[in-house]
Motif scaffolding. Structure first.
Motif, PDB file in Angstrom:
ATOM      1  N   ASN A 129       9.537   2.697   4.632  1.00 55.75           N
ATOM      2  CA  ASN A 129       9.514   2.995   3.196  1.00 55.75           C
ATOM      3  C   ASN A 129      10.768   2.472   2.497  1.00 55.75           C
ATOM      4  OD1 ASN A 129      11.266   4.828   4.355  1.00 55.75           O
ATOM      5  ND2 ASN A 129      10.148   6.648   3.718  1.00 55.75           N
ATOM      6  N   ASN A 160       5.503   6.437   3.255  1.00 55.64           N
ATOM      7  CA  ASN A 160       5.617   7.665   4.044  1.00 55.64           C
ATOM      8  C   ASN A 160       5.986   7.379   5.494  1.00 55.64           C
ATOM      9  OD1 ASN A 160       4.742   9.936   2.174  1.00 55.64           O
ATOM     10  ND2 ASN A 160       3.015   8.536   1.937  1.00 55.64           N
ATOM     11  N   HIS A 172       6.861   5.821  -6.030  1.00 56.20           N
ATOM     12  CA  HIS A 172       7.366   5.299  -4.763  1.00 56.20           C
ATOM     13  C   HIS A 172       8.833   5.659  -4.560  1.00 56.20           C
ATOM     14  CE1 HIS A 172       4.048   1.961  -4.689  1.00 56.20           C
ATOM     15  NE2 HIS A 172       3.567   3.177  -4.472  1.00 56.20           N
ATOM     16  N   TYR A 203       0.713   4.094   1.554  1.00 57.80           N
ATOM     17  CA  TYR A 203       1.026   4.836   2.789  1.00 57.80           C
ATOM     18  C   TYR A 203       2.304   4.336   3.460  1.00 57.80           C
ATOM     19  CZ  TYR A 203      -1.087   0.919   5.388  1.00 57.80           C
ATOM     20  OH  TYR A 203      -1.380  -0.310   5.907  1.00 57.80           O
ATOM     21  N   TYR A 204       2.716   3.089   3.142  1.00 55.34           N
ATOM     22  CA  TYR A 204       3.949   2.565   3.731  1.00 55.34           C
ATOM     23  C   TYR A 204       5.171   3.391   3.320  1.00 55.34           C
ATOM     24  CZ  TYR A 204       1.897  -1.752   5.572  1.00 55.34           C
ATOM     25  OH  TYR A 204       1.170  -2.668   6.300  1.00 55.34           O
ATOM     26  N   ASP A 250       0.836  -1.211   0.000  1.00 55.62           N
ATOM     27  CA  ASP A 250       0.000   0.000   0.000  1.00 55.62           C
ATOM     28  C   ASP A 250       0.866   1.255   0.000  1.00 55.62           C
ATOM     29  OD1 ASP A 250      -2.388  -1.444   0.029  1.00 55.62           O
ATOM     30  OD2 ASP A 250      -2.312  -1.667   2.209  1.00 55.62           O
TER      31      ASP A 250
END
Length: 396
Positions: free
Chosen positions: A347, A342, A364, A339-340, A337
């Motif tokens: 990350n 950030n 990404h 949000y990982y 996903d």
């Protein structure tokens, strides 16, 4: 702050680091040999354990009817029948891997085309016992298929009638490579993050708190070198040491990939291949993370009163850094996903997993590398702040 002064400080600090044999052993030698030794031992152990089962399945067969399946099992070259008076205890002790209990009416049931049950007892907490159970089950299925084929033949029916649909599986990656890729996606990000944290730790501790404790920091401050020059010189020296640790760990990984008897060797049936692009991207990202931790650890070190106190402060940093790493440990590199990317450090691990899966998501990459640069700037600013405070620099 002049570049030539920074260069002098950098050379001086680098020489101090390389004079310390313990730092070289911890920062370069151990990362270089750890992965080859670890993967070699694991691979050798796995190969030996698997081969021991495949070549010598120790089975206890309880059969009061002297059935044909017992004869079939004993005819297999890798099966060794062992008598047992206490099946449960013998399996727990490892004297036998698995036990078969064949009912007395087995042959009559087969001849009368009736279903019959065979009881398998094994230790599901034992890798060898589990493997033995799988192999024994495959032999039973083979015997069962033979019985079915004979029954159909006696009735004038072709055996192919039982398999109206055949499935041809086409995989995008070779099975041996996919297993290696999965294992690498679990272990490589973890190890590189460990070295990114621990690689610059020893030199940062020595060039900060260590220098204060030895009383060599004050004389440096009386020279032309300003505090910012000292900061940048020390930071660059720590970064070089951290980079050497990362490079050593990557070289160690490449060596482990070439081991014949290792975890990724040909004898294990597991292979991995890393393209130069993946190696370069992962290397750059690891080095940048090392720079961020190097500056942060230097700031913590310079604020400590002694070498021992600095070690006390830096140890929890290692534990804290591992939390997001372990939180993303089991994520699939192809289904992460957004949000990982950030989450600090998580990350980095996620992006490594994508690289190892052959995914190069530009969005990404931009997000993750941007955050890493933020980490570096924030860590350097913190180190600069610590160096600018009299009560911190001269605190002993």
């Amino acid at each position: 702050m002049k570049s030539n002064i920074i260069g002098i400080v950098f050379k001086k600090e680098l020489l101090d680091i390389f004079r310390d044999r313990k730092t070289l052993i911890i920062g370069i030698l151990i990362p270089l040999i750890l992965l080859p030794v670890m993967f070699g031992v694991i691979g050798s152990g796995m190969n030996k354990s698997t081969k021991d089962v495949q070549d010598n399945i120790k089975v206890a067969i309880v059969d009061k009817g002297n059935s044909t399946i017992k004869t079939f099992m004993k005819s297999q070259k890798n099966i060794r029948v062992i008598n047992s008076t206490n099946i449960g205890e013998d399996i727990k002790k490892g004297s036998i891997m698995i036990a078969m209990e064949i009912p007395k009416e087995f042959d009559s049931a087969i001849n009368n085309e009736k279903p019959v049950n065979i009881k398998l007892t094994y230790d599901n907490a034992s890798a060898q016992s589990n493997l033995a159970a799988t192999m024994i089950d495959s032999y039973i299925q083979s015997y069962s298929k033979g019985v079915v084929a004979e029954r159909l033949k006696s009735k004038g029916i072709k055996a192919e009638i039982l398999t109206p649909i055949n499935v041809d599986k086409v995989t995008l990656v070779k099975e041996s490579e996919s297993e290696g890729q999965f294992m690498l996606s679990l272990m490589l990000p973890l190890f590189l993050m460990i070295y990114s944290v621990t690689g610059p730790m020893a030199p940062a501790t020595d060039l900060g708190a260590g220098e204060k404790e030895r009383g060599t920091l004050e004389p440096l401050l009386t020279t032309k070198a300003g505090r910012l020059s000292l900061l940048w010189g020390k930071f660059l020296a720590i970064t070089v040491m951290g980079c050497l640790t990362i490079i050593a760990s990557i070289v160690g990984l490449l060596i482990s990939m070439k081991q014949m008897e290792g975890m990724f060797g040909s004898s294990a049936g597991i292979t991995i291949s890393l393209t130069p692009k993946v190696i370069v991207l992962i290397g750059i990202m690891s080095i940048l993370v090392t720079m961020a931790f190097g500056a942060l650890e230097l700031a913590i070190s310079i604020s400590a009163r002694s070498f021992k106190e600095a070690q006390t402060y830096l140890t929890p940093l290692t534990v804290i850094a591992f939390i997001p790493v372990y939180a993303t440990y089991m994520l699939d590199g192809k289904n992460i996903d957004g949000y990982y990317f950030n989450i600090p450090l998580a990350n980095v691990v996620c992006l490594m997993k994508e690289f190892l899966s052959g995914i190069f998501n530009v969005q990404h990459m931009i997000i993750t590398f941007s955050w890493i640069l933020v980490y570096i700037v924030a860590s350097v600013l913190l180190a600069r702040y610590m160096f600018s405070r009299e009560e911190v620099v001269f605190r002993t």
